[in-house]
Design an enzyme around this catalytic site. Sequence first.
Site, PDB file in Angstrom:
ATOM      1  N   ASP A   1      98.685 -29.189-105.368  1.00  0.00           N
ATOM      2  CA  ASP A   1      99.549 -29.481-104.219  1.00  0.00           C
ATOM      3  C   ASP A   1     100.310 -28.199-103.871  1.00  0.00           C
ATOM      4  OD1 ASP A   1     101.685 -30.215-102.574  1.00  0.00           O
ATOM      5  OD2 ASP A   1     102.087 -32.081-103.666  1.00  0.00           O
TER       6      ASP A   1
ATOM      7  N   ARG B   1     104.590 -16.405-100.979  1.00  0.00           N
ATOM      8  CA  ARG B   1     105.435 -15.756-101.998  1.00  0.00           C
ATOM      9  C   ARG B   1     104.625 -15.425-103.254  1.00  0.00           C
ATOM     10  NH1 ARG B   1     110.689 -19.064-103.722  1.00  0.00           N
ATOM     11  NH2 ARG B   1     109.145 -20.472-104.643  1.00  0.00           N
TER      12      ARG B   1
ATOM     13  N   TYR C   1     106.586 -32.342 -86.685  1.00  0.00           N
ATOM     14  CA  TYR C   1     105.431 -31.431 -86.661  1.00  0.00           C
ATOM     15  C   TYR C   1     105.757 -30.204 -85.809  1.00  0.00           C
ATOM     16  CZ  TYR C   1     100.461 -30.099 -86.495  1.00  0.00           C
ATOM     17  OH  TYR C   1      99.260 -29.439 -86.629  1.00  0.00           O
TER      18      TYR C   1
ATOM     19  N   LYS D   1     105.846 -26.434 -87.390  1.00  0.00           N
ATOM     20  CA  LYS D   1     104.908 -25.390 -86.974  1.00  0.00           C
ATOM     21  C   LYS D   1     105.641 -24.213 -86.319  1.00  0.00           C
ATOM     22  CE  LYS D   1     101.037 -27.128 -88.544  1.00  0.00           C
ATOM     23  NZ  LYS D   1     100.263 -26.454 -89.606  1.00  0.00           N
TER      24      LYS D   1
ATOM     25  N   VAL E   1      91.426 -30.066 -82.477  1.00  0.00           N
ATOM     26  CA  VAL E   1      90.261 -29.717 -83.292  1.00  0.00           C
ATOM     27  C   VAL E   1      89.684 -31.006 -83.870  1.00  0.00           C
ATOM     28  CG1 VAL E   1      89.368 -28.186 -85.088  1.00  0.00           C
ATOM     29  CG2 VAL E   1      91.581 -27.671 -84.027  1.00  0.00           C
TER      30      VAL E   1
HETATM   31  N1  LIG Z   1      93.025 -31.010 -86.189  1.00  0.00           N
HETATM   32  C1  LIG Z   1      93.794 -30.531 -85.223  1.00  0.00           C
HETATM   33  O1  LIG Z   1      93.684 -30.947 -84.049  1.00  0.00           O
HETATM   34  C2  LIG Z   1      94.811 -29.451 -85.507  1.00  0.00           C
HETATM   35  C3  LIG Z   1      95.455 -28.840 -84.427  1.00  0.00           C
HETATM   36  C4  LIG Z   1      96.387 -27.841 -84.668  1.00  0.00           C
HETATM   37  C5  LIG Z   1      96.679 -27.459 -85.960  1.00  0.00           C
HETATM   38  N2  LIG Z   1      96.055 -28.075 -87.000  1.00  0.00           N
HETATM   39  C6  LIG Z   1      96.418 -27.631 -88.346  1.00  0.00           C
HETATM   40  O2  LIG Z   1      95.256 -27.205 -89.015  1.00  0.00           O
HETATM   41  C7  LIG Z   1      95.443 -27.341 -90.415  1.00  0.00           C
HETATM   42  C8  LIG Z   1      94.227 -28.043 -91.018  1.00  0.00           C
HETATM   43  O3  LIG Z   1      94.113 -29.304 -90.433  1.00  0.00           O
HETATM   44  P1  LIG Z   1      92.736 -30.075 -90.273  1.00  0.00           P
HETATM   45  O4  LIG Z   1      92.686 -30.575 -88.889  1.00  0.00           O
HETATM   46  O5  LIG Z   1      91.624 -29.282 -90.819  1.00  0.00           O
HETATM   47  O6  LIG Z   1      93.071 -31.352 -91.186  1.00  0.00           O
HETATM   48  P2  LIG Z   1      92.315 -32.048 -92.410  1.00  0.00           P
HETATM   49  O7  LIG Z   1      93.137 -33.238 -92.732  1.00  0.00           O
HETATM   50  O8  LIG Z   1      90.878 -32.221 -92.076  1.00  0.00           O
HETATM   51  O9  LIG Z   1      92.458 -30.967 -93.571  1.00  0.00           O
HETATM   52  C9  LIG Z   1      93.702 -30.684 -94.156  1.00  0.00           C
HETATM   53  C10 LIG Z   1      93.512 -30.581 -95.654  1.00  0.00           C
HETATM   54  O10 LIG Z   1      94.785 -30.239 -96.242  1.00  0.00           O
HETATM   55  C11 LIG Z   1      94.883 -30.946 -97.460  1.00  0.00           C
HETATM   56  N3  LIG Z   1      96.277 -31.059 -97.866  1.00  0.00           N
HETATM   57  C12 LIG Z   1      97.231 -31.873 -97.331  1.00  0.00           C
HETATM   58  N4  LIG Z   1      98.372 -31.740 -98.010  1.00  0.00           N
HETATM   59  C13 LIG Z   1      98.146 -30.855 -99.009  1.00  0.00           C
HETATM   60  C14 LIG Z   1      98.943 -30.323-100.048  1.00  0.00           C
HETATM   61  N5  LIG Z   1     100.211 -30.708-100.214  1.00  0.00           N
HETATM   62  N6  LIG Z   1      98.393 -29.415-100.895  1.00  0.00           N
HETATM   63  C15 LIG Z   1      97.101 -29.036-100.748  1.00  0.00           C
HETATM   64  N7  LIG Z   1      96.293 -29.513 -99.779  1.00  0.00           N
HETATM   65  C16 LIG Z   1      96.812 -30.411 -98.914  1.00  0.00           C
HETATM   66  C17 LIG Z   1      94.246 -32.290 -97.178  1.00  0.00           C
HETATM   67  O11 LIG Z   1      93.866 -32.961 -98.379  1.00  0.00           O
HETATM   68  C18 LIG Z   1      93.062 -31.896 -96.305  1.00  0.00           C
HETATM   69  O12 LIG Z   1      91.895 -31.694 -97.093  1.00  0.00           O
HETATM   70  C19 LIG Z   1      96.761 -28.087 -90.610  1.00  0.00           C
HETATM   71  O13 LIG Z   1      97.770 -27.148 -90.932  1.00  0.00           O
HETATM   72  C20 LIG Z   1      97.015 -28.705 -89.243  1.00  0.00           C
HETATM   73  O14 LIG Z   1      98.376 -28.897 -88.991  1.00  0.00           O
HETATM   74  C21 LIG Z   1      95.120 -29.063 -86.811  1.00  0.00           C
END
Ligand SMILES: NC(=O)c1ccc[n+]([C@@H]2O[C@H](COP(=O)([O-])OP(=O)(O)OC[C@H]3O[C@@H](n4cnc5c(N)ncnc54)[C@H](O)[C@@H]3O)[C@@H](O)[C@H]2O)c1
Length: 254
Positions: A68, A126, A158, A162, A191
């Site tokens: 985590d 860090r 959120y 961000k 995405v």
């Molecule tokens: N999907 C979108 O539309 C979108 C848009 C803008 C930004 N983002 C950002 O992109 C990043 C990835 O998102 P995604 O869409 O691939 O989502 P996703 O849920 O497919 O993947 C995120 C992964 O992060 C892991 N995760 C969550 N909390 C965690 C923790 N405490 N420690 C370790 N791993 C952890 C989850 O288990 C998951 O596998 C995120 O930061 C999200 O905010 C996503």
Amino acid sequence: MTEWQERIVDGRFDGRTVVVTGAASGIGRATASRIAREGGRVIAADVVERPLQELADEVPGVQTVVGDISDEDDVARIVELAGERIDGLANVAGVMDDFSPVHEISDELWDRLFRINVDGTMRLTRAVVPAMLAAGSGAIVNVASESALRGNAAGVAYTASKHAVVGITRNTAFMYGDKGIRVNAVAPGGVATGIQMPESTSEFGLGRLGAFLSAIPPVSTAQMQAATIAFLLSDDGVNINGVIAPTDGGWSVQ
Ligand SMILES: NC(=O)c1ccc[n+]([C@@H]2O[C@H](COP(=O)([O-])OP(=O)(O)OC[C@H]3O[C@@H](n4cnc5c(N)ncnc54)[C@H](O)[C@@H]3O)[C@@H](O)[C@H]2O)c1
């Protein structure tokens, strides 16, 4: 959307060790996979084990660590597996809110968003910077969001988390800019990933946001996001530091 094909740059990450968080799914998985297929040794971290293992089985060069990013002991284990030399860090792991405006936000959701999206990004950063300072080089890419660029793309938690990722990016880019460490962020629009929403969403929030969200450019794929992240992490991004790149198909100019 224009037809697009991922094109691997052979050997771009040869000899490099890159830590990727959130590597079990979506953008993190696509980033870990791409860097490994371009020759890198990838330390793939996530809270969920099975999909991480599937990634490692599928792509040579990926080593996994279940942890985590908001837990300091877990962060220490992630960095320990990487070893003394860490060339890159992709802070991808993150969680979404329920579109709540401030008068509805619960302490629980606010704390969770900040603990993972902000504290986690800071903790990993860090933890890797000392190795990068020792080497005199390194690249970090944080995943922000369109919500870091505007007030009408998500709920307050959120959006604020961000915006904080942008602050971490800019400050860290400035602090180590003369030490060979580059720090940039991408700000994805929509995405197509498995990112999960909390079980219920705010009617008030979606009522305000709905009209804007329906006008945004088409969603991208995780591979498209990984293309920019890998570029910024690689030597191809050599003169780029402190940039927040809107990987959003043009949403930010609307
Ligand atoms: N999907 C979108 O539309 C979108 C848009 C803008 C930004 N983002 C950002 O992109 C990043 C990835 O998102 P995604 O869409 O691939 O989502 P996703 O849920 O497919 O993947 C995120 C992964 O992060 C892991 N995760 C969550 N909390 C965690 C923790 N405490 N420690 C370790 N791993 C952890 C989850 O288990 C998951 O596998 C995120 O930061 C999200 O905010 C996503």
